[in-house]
Every structure is written in C-alpha cells, then in structure tokens.
Design a protein around this motif. Sequence first.
Motif, PDB file in Angstrom:
ATOM      1  N   VAL A 139       0.815  -1.221   0.000  1.00 18.61           N
ATOM      2  CA  VAL A 139       0.000   0.000   0.000  1.00 18.61           C
ATOM      3  C   VAL A 139       0.846   1.268   0.000  1.00 18.61           C
ATOM      4  CG1 VAL A 139      -2.038  -1.014   1.066  1.00 18.61           C
ATOM      5  CG2 VAL A 139      -0.221  -0.091   2.525  1.00 18.61           C
ATOM      6  N   HIS A 140       2.034   1.223   0.604  1.00 18.01           N
ATOM      7  CA  HIS A 140       2.873   2.412   0.653  1.00 18.01           C
ATOM      8  C   HIS A 140       3.583   2.672  -0.681  1.00 18.01           C
ATOM      9  CE1 HIS A 140       2.093   2.739   4.909  1.00 18.01           C
ATOM     10  NE2 HIS A 140       2.509   1.505   5.095  1.00 18.01           N
ATOM     11  N   ALA A 141       3.642   1.649  -1.542  1.00 21.83           N
ATOM     12  CA  ALA A 141       4.308   1.811  -2.838  1.00 21.83           C
ATOM     13  C   ALA A 141       3.319   2.053  -3.975  1.00 21.83           C
ATOM     14  CB  ALA A 141       5.148   0.572  -3.143  1.00 21.83           C
ATOM     15  N   VAL A 142       2.034   2.022  -3.680  1.00 20.59           N
ATOM     16  CA  VAL A 142       1.004   2.283  -4.699  1.00 20.59           C
ATOM     17  C   VAL A 142       0.486   3.697  -4.516  1.00 20.59           C
ATOM     18  CG1 VAL A 142      -1.269   1.627  -5.568  1.00 20.59           C
ATOM     19  CG2 VAL A 142       0.376  -0.142  -4.934  1.00 20.59           C
ATOM     20  N   VAL A 143       0.426   4.450  -5.605  1.00 26.62           N
ATOM     21  CA  VAL A 143       0.081   5.867  -5.540  1.00 26.62           C
ATOM     22  C   VAL A 143      -1.207   6.149  -6.307  1.00 26.62           C
ATOM     23  CG1 VAL A 143       2.495   6.521  -5.334  1.00 26.62           C
ATOM     24  CG2 VAL A 143       1.438   6.456  -7.603  1.00 26.62           C
ATOM     25  N   HIS A 144      -1.760   7.314  -6.033  1.00 21.24           N
ATOM     26  CA  HIS A 144      -2.961   7.802  -6.713  1.00 21.24           C
ATOM     27  C   HIS A 144      -2.510   8.780  -7.798  1.00 21.24           C
ATOM     28  CE1 HIS A 144      -6.923  10.144  -6.716  1.00 21.24           C
ATOM     29  NE2 HIS A 144      -7.236   8.913  -7.063  1.00 21.24           N
ATOM     30  N   VAL A 145      -2.855   8.502  -9.057  1.00 20.26           N
ATOM     31  CA  VAL A 145      -2.430   9.325 -10.190  1.00 20.26           C
ATOM     32  C   VAL A 145      -3.613  10.150 -10.682  1.00 20.26           C
ATOM     33  CG1 VAL A 145      -1.458   9.333 -12.519  1.00 20.26           C
ATOM     34  CG2 VAL A 145      -0.723   7.605 -10.864  1.00 20.26           C
ATOM     35  N   ALA A 177      -4.775  -7.335  -5.211  1.00 16.39           N
ATOM     36  CA  ALA A 177      -4.834  -6.183  -6.107  1.00 16.39           C
ATOM     37  C   ALA A 177      -4.895  -4.933  -5.241  1.00 16.39           C
ATOM     38  CB  ALA A 177      -6.054  -6.259  -7.020  1.00 16.39           C
ATOM     39  N   VAL A 178      -3.961  -3.996  -5.458  1.00 14.80           N
ATOM     40  CA  VAL A 178      -3.873  -2.787  -4.629  1.00 14.80           C
ATOM     41  C   VAL A 178      -3.979  -1.565  -5.542  1.00 14.80           C
ATOM     42  CG1 VAL A 178      -2.534  -1.537  -2.915  1.00 14.80           C
ATOM     43  CG2 VAL A 178      -2.366  -4.030  -3.049  1.00 14.80           C
ATOM     44  N   ASN A 225     -11.659   6.515  -6.413  1.00 15.69           N
ATOM     45  CA  ASN A 225     -10.962   7.487  -5.556  1.00 15.69           C
ATOM     46  C   ASN A 225     -10.859   7.049  -4.103  1.00 15.69           C
ATOM     47  OD1 ASN A 225     -10.228   9.454  -7.479  1.00 15.69           O
ATOM     48  ND2 ASN A 225     -12.293  10.292  -7.451  1.00 15.69           N
ATOM     49  N   LEU A 226     -11.091   5.764  -3.830  1.00 16.37           N
ATOM     50  CA  LEU A 226     -10.892   5.230  -2.484  1.00 16.37           C
ATOM     51  C   LEU A 226      -9.440   4.777  -2.379  1.00 16.37           C
ATOM     52  CD1 LEU A 226     -14.158   3.104  -2.209  1.00 16.37           C
ATOM     53  CD2 LEU A 226     -13.740   5.361  -1.219  1.00 16.37           C
ATOM     54  N   THR A 227      -8.600   5.565  -1.718  1.00 14.34           N
ATOM     55  CA  THR A 227      -7.168   5.299  -1.733  1.00 14.34           C
ATOM     56  C   THR A 227      -6.802   4.056  -0.933  1.00 14.34           C
ATOM     57  OG1 THR A 227      -6.840   6.761   0.163  1.00 14.34           O
ATOM     58  CG2 THR A 227      -6.620   7.736  -2.025  1.00 14.34           C
ATOM     59  N   PRO A 276     -12.849   0.632 -11.908  1.00 16.50           N
ATOM     60  CA  PRO A 276     -12.269   1.863 -12.444  1.00 16.50           C
ATOM     61  C   PRO A 276     -11.541   2.652 -11.363  1.00 16.50           C
ATOM     62  CG  PRO A 276     -14.449   1.537 -13.355  1.00 16.50           C
ATOM     63  CD  PRO A 276     -14.256   0.456 -12.318  1.00 16.50           C
ATOM     64  N   GLY A 277     -10.303   3.037 -11.653  1.00 15.86           N
ATOM     65  CA  GLY A 277      -9.443   3.675 -10.658  1.00 15.86           C
ATOM     66  C   GLY A 277      -8.327   2.756 -10.208  1.00 15.86           C
TER      67      GLY A 277
END
Length: 462
Positions: A68-74, A180-181, A186-188, A221-222
């Motif tokens: 989770v700390h290595a996956v970002v919101h673009v 899957a992370v 938009n739910l981070t 989606p997202g």
Amino acid sequence: MKKFIGLLTVSVLGGLITLGVYKAFFEKGEVIVETRDNTPNFVTASYNSSPLVAAEATDFTVAAEKTVHAVVHVTNRMTSRAPMSLRDLFYGNARERTQVGTGSGVIISPDGYIVTNNHVIDGATELSVTLNNNKTYTAELIGSDPSTDIALIKVDADEDLPYLAFGDSDGAKVGEWVLAVGNPFNLTSTVTAGIISAKSRDLSGTNKSQSFIQTDAAVNPGNSGGALVNTRGDLIGINTAITSRTGTYIGYAFAVPSNIAKKVVEDLLEYGNVQKGLLGVSIIPKNSRYAVENGINDIEGVYVGGVEEDSGAEKAGITEGDIIKNIDDIKIRKFADLTGYLNSKRPGNVVKVTVDRDGKTRTFPVKLSKINTFVLNNLGMQVKNISEKDKKRFNIDGGVKITRTSPYLSNAHLEGRILVEINGSRISNVEDAKEIASKINPNEKNVMLILNEKGEAERYLF
C-alpha cells in the motif's frame, strides 16, 4: 415617442456591447471541471509461487503492508476549449474545460520512478501523484507504450520512497493467491484478494500481442495502473482492465505481466521507445477456415504457417509446418503464450525454440531480430529492408522490399518488388523511405522507381 424608443434601443445595444467587451477582454473564462473515465474500451483495468493453501491459512497482512505504501494515486488533468454556444459567441465568453481522470501507479525505485497504464496518463496536460502519506507531487511523463498499455512517470521527492521490485510473472501459477492494490472510485489504498484465474489471456480475439494475467481479485475503475502482488508482496502484474457489461467488477480482471512491464520500462529508460524482438514466423490462427480444414485446431502448440526471409527463425532452420511447443522453459499452447514471452525479450536475445516436426522433437537456438518493417501511409504500402540475398539477386546495394499494399494497389501486384527511388531521390533503407515519403505532396504528380521480379526498372505515377 419614436425618439424615446430609438434612444432606448441605442442604450440597450450599447450596454450589451459594453458587457460583451468586458466579458471578452477583462473577465477570465469559466472553467468547467468534469470527471473523465480513463478505463480502456473492453470495459471502458528467481521466483517461487505463493503456497496454494486455503485463504484462512494465508496471511495477507505482510504483503498488504508492503504494497500500500508503494502504490500511488495518479491524477490526469487535460485542459481543452469547451464548444462555444451562440450565447458564448455573443458575450465573448471563452470557456475552458478541464477533464480530470484518476488511476493508480506503482513506485518501482526509491528515486521516484512510477509505472502505470498508458490509458491513465493519455492526453494529460498536467500529471500529479499522491502518496499513501497524502503528500502530492507533480509528475513528469518519461515514456509510454500504447500496445502494452504501460507508461513510466517520475516524481522528484525530497526523500527515498517506498517501492516494489518486479517479480517473475512467468513463475506465477494458476490458483495462486494474489492481492490487487489501487484506488478504485478514488478510495485510496484499497486491497482486494483473489487467485490467478488464468494466464496468457488475449482479450482482442484477433491474435494480437495481448497476454494478460487473469484474476478474480476485485478491480474497478481507478484500479488501473495499480499493483498485482503475491502473498509475499512480489509485483507480478500491473492491473489494467476488467470485462463487464456494467463497467464495474463482476469477477474478471486482467493485469499486464510484470516481465512485460519491466521490459517496457527498461526500454523506455534506455532507448526512449520499446524494442521488440522478432522471431520471424507467421502463425496459422486457430478456428480459421484453413486451421479447421487441415486439423490444426486439434494441435497443442502453434503452427508455423510461414518463415520470414532473413529472420532469426529462417537462419536457425525453423520451417513452415513446424509446431512450436516450447520457448526456453515456457510451454506454448496458444498464440498468446508465444507473444507474451516474446514481449519480454528484445532484439539480440537468443531463445531456444522447441518444435514438433513430423512427430520428432527438435530444438533451435533463435536470435531475435529487430522489426524492420514500416508502413508508408502516403504510398499505401508496407516496406522492409532488403536482404543480402536480394542484393545479390538484383545486383543492388540499397532499396526496400514491398511486403504489403493497400487494396487499391492490389491490381499492380507490387508485393515482393524493390522500391529504389521516389521522385528522383535514391532509397537505401527503411529510414530513407520514411523520410522521403513524408515529404510527398499528394496533390502533385509523384514517381516511384520499382524493380520487378526480373530486376527490370518500372516507373509508377501516383
């Protein structure tokens, strides 16, 4: 009375003109923000596999905490001019529309390189990335490859970032637990669990180069561009697509295998584009009329329908009629198995191709070559560099061979002939042909000099 009405009319028109001038030159245009769905068209999301054990006996917490700390919101912002209405034209109100699309990405190095999907960043005028600690950075696009739907972006942070290393997706097994992370809706930092349902999935149905990992971990989606990891947190895929009639998850999700994503990223960093290794064979697709009539549908493997001249496959000794069964240690059952493995290789790599020839097994070391064909749209043809055999046959040292033409040129029977000149400019190779063809004016008379099968020069006007 008439004078009064006239004065009133002039006053009203004067006021409207004054308001229009103010709107056009002094008031900033209205910005309309709308959410853009970047999901692709098919919905439009040394390696040891994880133990195949029951879910209640599997600990997902370590992999989740690591990922989770290595996956970002673009966030992708694309600004464009909104269509002007009659009212806008009258008042001079030039509006801008900002489309906002969101997705996910995976940090793959401590200095801020992030892999995501091409469709997540496509068309962006501004990219930003938000980490799991809520810090937001402006991102730079390094490069992308639409054919694999992989893109590479980068952020400059003031500290080393948490990241995931690429795992070996070839070693992943059907039935293996995966997470899957990503950031659906938009739910981070959302984590879902499932298993690998299948490998080497082709969603196009046209024997293209798709080769996805299929999973039943919930992806929406997202999630596009997010991580697919095993229970140890090894990155084995980039979540890319779902199949659904509603646009949301119904049990089928697909990820680009990590070996393909890693190779694309390395190519973008080293070369600026993707280097594709060519085996040099054409495959008879299953379920085609020819395959049904000749019993090819019943084979396990892929049937070689032809071998490209001067390719690595021809030089190694592979011939038409061979059935490819394995490449290196990868079993080949269908076309997507073949393309999926080759997509992780580049020109110059040597692969061991095992074939069935007349009931006997043979193995050939094949050196992958660089794809050297190019479509000259202005001429309606595809060309490739000529071989040494062609040079000797036609006694020439340059030119390009015509390999395919548009339907309107079919009566000319140009396939296999050598294009040596356009409008008096000599052609040595594909690069020359590209440059010269790009300068053609289709509204003027143009002349091609082409050598026929006998080596005789023929001029064609187009």
